[in-house]
Design an enzyme around this catalytic site. Sequence first.
Site, short mmCIF file in Angstrom:
data_model
loop_
_atom_site.label_atom_id
_atom_site.label_comp_id
_atom_site.label_asym_id
_atom_site.label_seq_id
_atom_site.Cartn_x
_atom_site.Cartn_y
_atom_site.Cartn_z
N ASN A 1 -6.82 -0.14 5.42
CA ASN A 1 -6.42 -1.16 4.45
C ASN A 1 -6.57 -2.57 5.03
O ASN A 1 -5.62 -3.37 5.03
CB ASN A 1 -4.97 -0.92 4.00
CG ASN A 1 -4.83 -0.98 2.49
OD1 ASN A 1 -5.34 -1.90 1.86
ND2 ASN A 1 -4.13 -0.02 1.93
N ASN B 1 2.85 1.70 -3.18
CA ASN B 1 2.00 2.12 -4.29
C ASN B 1 1.74 3.62 -4.25
O ASN B 1 1.84 4.32 -5.27
CB ASN B 1 0.66 1.38 -4.23
CG ASN B 1 0.78 -0.11 -4.48
OD1 ASN B 1 1.79 -0.59 -4.98
ND2 ASN B 1 -0.25 -0.84 -4.13
N GLY C 1 -7.73 1.63 -4.68
CA GLY C 1 -7.77 2.44 -3.47
C GLY C 1 -6.50 3.23 -3.27
O GLY C 1 -6.55 4.42 -2.90
N ASP C 2 -5.35 2.61 -3.49
CA ASP C 2 -4.08 3.32 -3.35
C ASP C 2 -3.94 4.42 -4.40
O ASP C 2 -3.38 5.49 -4.12
CB ASP C 2 -2.91 2.35 -3.45
CG ASP C 2 -2.91 1.31 -2.34
OD1 ASP C 2 -3.43 1.61 -1.25
OD2 ASP C 2 -2.41 0.20 -2.57
N ALA D 1 0.81 -1.22 0.00
CA ALA D 1 0.00 0.00 0.00
C ALA D 1 0.84 1.27 0.00
O ALA D 1 0.65 2.16 -0.84
CB ALA D 1 -0.94 -0.01 1.21
N ASP E 1 -0.48 -3.01 -9.75
CA ASP E 1 -0.80 -1.87 -8.90
C ASP E 1 -0.15 -0.58 -9.39
O ASP E 1 -0.66 0.51 -9.12
CB ASP E 1 -0.32 -2.13 -7.46
CG ASP E 1 -0.98 -3.34 -6.83
OD1 ASP E 1 -1.63 -4.13 -7.54
OD2 ASP E 1 -0.83 -3.51 -5.60
N GLY F 1 -5.50 -2.24 -6.51
CA GLY F 1 -4.70 -1.01 -6.56
C GLY F 1 -5.52 0.25 -6.70
O GLY F 1 -4.97 1.35 -6.62
#
Length: 314
Positions: A168, A40, A252-253, A37, A289, A250
């Site tokens: 997360n 990314n 959300g990040d 996370a 990601d 990926g």
Amino acid sequence: MNDIEVLTLGEAMRLLLAEPGVALRRAHTFQASVAGAEANVSVGLARLGHRVRWLSRVGDDSSGAAVLSALRAEGVDVSGVEVDPAGFTGLLLRDDTPGRGIDVQYHRAGSAACSLSADYVRAAGLGGARLVLVSGITAMLSLSARDAVLALFELARAEGATIAFDPNVRLKLASPAQWRETVGPLLHQADLVFAGEDELELLDATSPELIAKGVGTVVVKQRDKVARAVTAEYEWSQETLVTHVVDPVGAGDALTSGYLSSWLRGGSPAEALLAGAVSAALVVGTRTDLEGLPDRAELARTSAALGGGEEVHR
């Protein structure tokens, strides 16, 4: 790298992604990349022109070298990362087979990143960063890693840096009760919270409660794919801009990196939500990601072609 804007703390793993449409157990060909996370978001912000330092620990192995090389190539400062001669770098295997849930397998228990500590964070320092970002995953790696997160929060408060936090939640790491016990209290210490609607429910938290306890803005990723930014006075909403999904992992990040980039440049919550939605839409159109994370010109061009969100007085 001088004049760091953003400091992140967390584990990055070597990602092996099975060939398109093939279940993990039947795959013979894999695409290698990096996943994690905070890594990314670090790459997302670096591509958007920000000065980012990533703190972590990796093993003295080929996967650790690959992680460092990938982030360094993106312009992320990895000079503070510790290389553990006795440890190993985490590994993530997954597929993206349409029509069923994604199969994810972690090989990270006891990795070098699990030995993150408060002493390490204090020794590394913030480097003048005005924003720190960490996820609940880091706090769930081990007791010492949780202490590292708490030390980061202490440093941020002492130096006046803004704290951004994304729970997360990954239930493969721990039970819901463990997440509530360890990560739930961290939500209240942040200035900016990014969380899925389902994550807030699991952690027994709500946007009004978090704001009442001092969180400045809560960005909620709703089940209906609408993103909301909630403050004490206003709410802003942004519809999803996704039209084609190759791989949903990926998103959300990417939303977080787009939002934070706009925030760092003084953008309004509506502008930040739009930047986040554009970044997320671009990422899900690619397989890894990192692959679809936009640079500043691509983000600006795509954002200009699309409308903003809606503002509601509370």
